[in-house]
Design a protein around this motif. Structure first.
Motif, PDB file in Angstrom:
ATOM      1  N   ARG A   1       0.794  -1.344  -0.130  1.00 26.45           N
ATOM      2  CA  ARG A   1       0.018   0.033   0.048  1.00 26.45           C
ATOM      3  C   ARG A   1       0.899   1.275   0.027  1.00 26.45           C
TER       4      ARG A   1
ATOM      5  N   GLY B   1      -4.032  -0.706  -3.448  1.00 24.60           N
ATOM      6  CA  GLY B   1      -3.711   0.907  -3.395  1.00 24.60           C
ATOM      7  C   GLY B   1      -4.710   1.681  -4.357  1.00 24.60           C
TER       8      GLY B   1
ATOM      9  N   THR C   1      -0.423   7.140   4.303  1.00 25.54           N
ATOM     10  CA  THR C   1      -0.468   5.503   4.383  1.00 25.54           C
ATOM     11  C   THR C   1      -0.004   5.247   5.925  1.00 25.54           C
TER      12      THR C   1
END
Length: 243
Positions: A82, A164, A195
């Motif tokens: 991610r 993502g 993130t």
């Protein structure tokens, strides 16, 4: 009138202090990720997290102690995936607007993007910006399904990279803020901070399962709404600094 003028001067000074892109934008997006994850990410990405944790437990039926369970629930490769996607997207968003940095249109473009980010944060605070259903998100979910049950770190990293790209209002708000920075470096740093902000809640879901997921969504609203409102103010301050 003198008191009122002094009050306006103090507010303007405060906004100028908030509007230092190098520091305030990454901090703002970190808090946005932290707040939004409590009410949004645990619902949207929680099933993928739980699927990986369950798969890990089933694959380690013997000698699966408490420490290994907690380490497995952290899902480091998944979150690293991610981080990769969000950081690259942030760098691309910032670099695209940096093309216009030497033009007169940059002021309005950057201010518009930051104002758009503020509106999306406000929408998220009031529950109006959620996961966006589309053929693209459905296709990503289908591709990611088999990866959820895979136990290897490479597969989990790939799942993080893939997910993502899931479309959602919170992500679009963060990317608009990153684009408004007009810098690939600041955009990447801001999305890396975003993130990091979304990760603790997802780790908690991995550790605590469905119960933690429900509790976080229920209790998180009291924390998320003030933080998201504060983020909207910071984004507007950054937008005003462009003029």
């Amino acid at each position: 009138m003198d008191v009122f003028s002094h009050f306006l001067a103090v507010c303007r000074s405060g906004l100028a202090t908030l509007s230092v892109d190098g520091g305030s934008l990454p901090v703002s997006l970190f808090l946005a990720g932290l707040a939004g994850s409590l009410v949004h990410c645990v619902g949207m990405c929680g099933p993928f997290v739980l699927g990986q944790v369950v798969s890990g437990i089933e694959g380690e039926r013997l000698a699966y102690g408490e420490w290994r369970r907690l380490a497995g629930a952290a899902l480091a490769p998944y979150h690293l995936g991610r981080l990769t996607t969000y950081t690259v997207l942030g760098a691309l968003a910032g670099s695209m607007t940096s093309i216009f940095a030497s033009t007169a249109a940059y002021v309005w473009l950057s201010a518009g993007l930051l104002s758009g980010a503020a509106l999306l944060m406000l929408a998220q605070a009031f529950g109006l910006a959620t996961g966006i259903a589309s053929p693209w998100s459905a296709a990503l979910a289908r591709i990611g399904g088999p990866l959820t049950s895979a136990r290897g770190p490479a597969a989990r990293y790939a799942l993080g990279v893939l997910l993502g790209f899931l479309p959602c209002g919170l992500l679009y708000g963060a990317l608009a803020g990153a684009a408004g920075s007009g810098s690939a470096e600041t955009g990447a740093l801001a999305m890396a901070a975003f993130t990091a902000g979304t990760t603790p809640a997802l780790i908690a879901v991995g550790w605590g399962g469905l119960i933690a997921r429900r509790q976080l969504r229920r209790a998180g609203r009291w924390i998320a709404i003030p933080l998201l409102l504060a983020n909207a103010i910071v984004m507007l301050a950054l937008a005003s600094s462009r003029f």
